[in-house]
Design an enzyme around this catalytic site. Structure first.
Site, PDB file in Angstrom:
ATOM      1  N   LEU A  30       0.768  -1.371  -0.063  1.00  0.00           N
ATOM      2  CA  LEU A  30       0.035   0.023  -0.006  1.00  0.00           C
ATOM      3  C   LEU A  30       0.847   1.250   0.163  1.00  0.00           C
ATOM      4  O   LEU A  30       2.032   1.462   0.462  1.00  0.00           O
ATOM      5  CB  LEU A  30      -0.974  -0.036   1.322  1.00  0.00           C
ATOM      6  CG  LEU A  30      -1.644  -1.073   1.210  1.00  0.00           C
ATOM      7  CD1 LEU A  30      -2.665  -0.941   2.529  1.00  0.00           C
ATOM      8  CD2 LEU A  30      -2.794  -1.500   0.045  1.00  0.00           C
ATOM      9  N   HIS A  31       0.233   2.178  -0.620  1.00  0.00           N
ATOM     10  CA  HIS A  31       0.784   3.616  -0.901  1.00  0.00           C
ATOM     11  C   HIS A  31      -0.105   4.673  -0.320  1.00  0.00           C
ATOM     12  O   HIS A  31      -1.373   4.445   0.139  1.00  0.00           O
ATOM     13  CB  HIS A  31       1.742   3.827  -2.075  1.00  0.00           C
ATOM     14  CG  HIS A  31       0.943   3.263  -3.332  1.00  0.00           C
ATOM     15  ND1 HIS A  31      -0.317   4.128  -3.423  1.00  0.00           N
ATOM     16  CD2 HIS A  31       1.069   2.481  -4.051  1.00  0.00           C
ATOM     17  CE1 HIS A  31      -0.856   3.686  -4.564  1.00  0.00           C
ATOM     18  NE2 HIS A  31      -0.069   2.716  -5.141  1.00  0.00           N
ATOM     19  N   HIS A  34      -3.555   4.159  -2.186  1.00  0.00           N
ATOM     20  CA  HIS A  34      -4.601   3.359  -1.448  1.00  0.00           C
ATOM     21  C   HIS A  34      -4.892   4.208  -0.156  1.00  0.00           C
ATOM     22  O   HIS A  34      -6.426   4.159   0.102  1.00  0.00           O
ATOM     23  CB  HIS A  34      -3.943   2.267  -1.008  1.00  0.00           C
ATOM     24  CG  HIS A  34      -3.376   1.416  -2.099  1.00  0.00           C
ATOM     25  ND1 HIS A  34      -1.991   1.412  -2.324  1.00  0.00           N
ATOM     26  CD2 HIS A  34      -3.836   0.525  -2.949  1.00  0.00           C
ATOM     27  CE1 HIS A  34      -1.603   0.449  -3.134  1.00  0.00           C
ATOM     28  NE2 HIS A  34      -2.996  -0.033  -3.777  1.00  0.00           N
ATOM     29  N   ASP A 147      -6.820   3.716 -12.443  1.00  0.00           N
ATOM     30  CA  ASP A 147      -7.044   2.830 -13.484  1.00  0.00           C
ATOM     31  C   ASP A 147      -8.158   2.804 -13.884  1.00  0.00           C
ATOM     32  O   ASP A 147      -9.323   2.175 -13.470  1.00  0.00           O
ATOM     33  CB  ASP A 147      -6.895   1.469 -12.430  1.00  0.00           C
ATOM     34  CG  ASP A 147      -5.386   1.120 -11.760  1.00  0.00           C
ATOM     35  OD1 ASP A 147      -4.697   0.716 -12.735  1.00  0.00           O
ATOM     36  OD2 ASP A 147      -5.329   1.600 -10.568  1.00  0.00           O
ATOM     37  N   SER A 182       2.140   4.188  -7.677  1.00  0.00           N
ATOM     38  CA  SER A 182       1.784   2.612  -7.973  1.00  0.00           C
ATOM     39  C   SER A 182       2.754   1.677  -7.348  1.00  0.00           C
ATOM     40  O   SER A 182       3.938   1.966  -7.222  1.00  0.00           O
ATOM     41  CB  SER A 182       1.947   2.395  -9.452  1.00  0.00           C
ATOM     42  OG  SER A 182       2.007   1.080  -9.846  1.00  0.00           O
ATOM     43  N   SER A 183       2.300   0.663  -6.868  1.00  0.00           N
ATOM     44  CA  SER A 183       3.159  -0.642  -6.376  1.00  0.00           C
ATOM     45  C   SER A 183       4.305  -0.758  -7.269  1.00  0.00           C
ATOM     46  O   SER A 183       5.296  -1.092  -6.871  1.00  0.00           O
ATOM     47  CB  SER A 183       2.311  -1.750  -5.822  1.00  0.00           C
ATOM     48  OG  SER A 183       1.176  -1.239  -5.109  1.00  0.00           O
TER      49      SER A 183
HETATM   50  P1  AMP Z   1      -3.885  -2.047  -6.627  1.00  0.00           P
HETATM   51  O1  AMP Z   1      -3.481  -2.498  -5.132  1.00  0.00           O
HETATM   52  O2  AMP Z   1      -2.838  -1.270  -7.603  1.00  0.00           O
HETATM   53  O3  AMP Z   1      -4.840  -3.087  -7.145  1.00  0.00           O
HETATM   54  O4  AMP Z   1      -4.898  -0.557  -6.494  1.00  0.00           O
HETATM   55  C1  AMP Z   1      -5.948  -0.726  -5.493  1.00  0.00           C
HETATM   56  C2  AMP Z   1      -6.664   0.491  -5.759  1.00  0.00           C
HETATM   57  O5  AMP Z   1      -5.917   1.670  -5.507  1.00  0.00           O
HETATM   58  C3  AMP Z   1      -7.350   0.655  -7.208  1.00  0.00           C
HETATM   59  O6  AMP Z   1      -8.648   1.028  -7.283  1.00  0.00           O
HETATM   60  C4  AMP Z   1      -6.440   1.653  -7.887  1.00  0.00           C
HETATM   61  O7  AMP Z   1      -7.062   2.337  -8.702  1.00  0.00           O
HETATM   62  C5  AMP Z   1      -6.317   2.591  -6.760  1.00  0.00           C
HETATM   63  N1  AMP Z   1      -4.874   3.393  -6.624  1.00  0.00           N
HETATM   64  C6  AMP Z   1      -3.933   3.032  -7.004  1.00  0.00           C
HETATM   65  N2  AMP Z   1      -2.887   3.809  -7.429  1.00  0.00           N
HETATM   66  C7  AMP Z   1      -3.669   5.146  -7.102  1.00  0.00           C
HETATM   67  C8  AMP Z   1      -3.183   6.273  -7.236  1.00  0.00           C
HETATM   68  N3  AMP Z   1      -1.862   6.567  -7.328  1.00  0.00           N
HETATM   69  N4  AMP Z   1      -4.023   7.212  -6.616  1.00  0.00           N
HETATM   70  C9  AMP Z   1      -5.160   6.847  -6.486  1.00  0.00           C
HETATM   71  N5  AMP Z   1      -5.496   5.687  -6.195  1.00  0.00           N
HETATM   72  C10 AMP Z   1      -4.942   4.453  -6.828  1.00  0.00           C
END
Ligand code: AMP
Length: 279
Positions: A30-31, A34, A147, A182-183
């Site tokens: 997470l960042h 999230h 996304d 982004s992860s």
């Molecule tokens: P993930 O863990 O990459 O599947 O992302 C989980 C959720 O966090 C998804 O709905 C992503 O679109 C959202 N997310 C990822 N990166 C960002 C970001 N930089 N800003 C806002 N939401 C994000």
């Protein structure tokens, strides 16, 4: 904060949560992006749940599922600090029971952009999110604009399957130089990390040109391509000017559009987007 693995336990704990419940589905590592979804859910809902699950079905055999970054202890510390009530950390077998035969396929909006670059990706995404929505039965579910196509696919899926949930899409959180968090940014070397700022630069130049009156879609694509061409480490997979709802590629003059791109930087592919609208 309760952390559970098994589905039965999740159902029991979920039943005890105050409503409305907000769900934030994630793949962990997470960042601040999230965290922004969790905060929005916290502000709008009586309780907040998060799922952490690296969903194998949205990775193609070419993509390295095993290498996807993971750090559960750190994730849980962050979620606890954000005041999350319930976290589900299932195993693959909890989400995909042995012998399962059921998939969710969203047709039109899954086809272009990331769907074309990553065949089967959105079938995996739509299937896992449908399962998460059934498991948690949240009143609201929170996704990132980062996304953009995923958000469109999920909204369509929830509507088409009559799932009673409001899909909330939150703004992209960025680094100081514009790079979307982004992860996958953790894969970048220091040199690649610098180069990665070119995605947002390309989107911003096109958006600025649109704001000053250039509405021709092909011209906007050219502008993004030429900014990307100035960065030797950047290898574009696609550059798109599409309808924000149907995701169909636009021709001629545009009134509003989703500018988006997927760009290889070394071995990592990054995606980003901006929505532009006539004022
Ligand atoms: P993930 O863990 O990459 O599947 O992302 C989980 C959720 O966090 C998804 O709905 C992503 O679109 C959202 N997310 C990822 N990166 C960002 C970001 N930089 N800003 C806002 N939401 C994000």
């Amino acid at each position: 904060m309760k952390v559970v693995g098994c589905l039965e336990e999740l159902r029991v704990l979920r039943a005890g949560l105050a409503e409305p419940l907000g769900l934030v589905p994630t793949m962990g590592y997470l960042h601040a992006g999230h965290a922004s979804l969790v905060r929005r859910a916290r502000a709008e809902c009586a309780s907040v749940a998060v799922s952490i699950f690296v969903n194998p079905t949205q990775f193609s055999p070419r993509e390295d599922l095993a290498a996807y970054p993971r750090d559960l202890p750190r994730d849980l510390t962050l979620l606890e600090a954000e005041g999350v009530d319930l976290v589900w950390t299932p195993e693959v077998g909890d989400v995909y029971p042995a012998g399962d035969q059921t998939w969710v396929t969203v047709e039109g909006v899954s086809r272009g952009l990331e769907g074309e670059r990553r065949p089967g990706h959105f079938r995996g995404v739509a299937t896992v999110v449908a399962k998460l929505l059934h498991a948690f039965q949240p009143q609201r579910a929170y996704f990132g604009q980062k996304d953009a196509q995923q958000a469109v696919v999920i909204r369509r899926m929830a509507r088409d399957l009559l799932i009673p949930v409001e899909i909330v899409v939150c703004p992209t959180v960025r680094e100081a130089d514009g790079l979307a968090l982004s992860s996958r940014n953790s894969y970048l070397s220091a040199e690649e990390r610098k180069a990665a700022a070119v995605l947002y630069r390309a989107l911003s130049v096109a958006s600025g040109t649109f704001a000053s009156g250039e509405h021709e879609s092909e011209r906007l694509r050219q502008i993004m391509r030429s900014v990307l061409a100035g960065e030797p480490l950047a290898h574009p997979h696609y550059v798109s000017v599409a309808d924000p709802e149907t995701l169909e590629e636009l021709q001629g003059k545009v009134v509003q559009a989703l500018l988006s791109m997927a760009v290889g930087i070394g071995k990592t592919t990054l995606i980003d987007n901006l929505v532009i609208r006539e004022r």
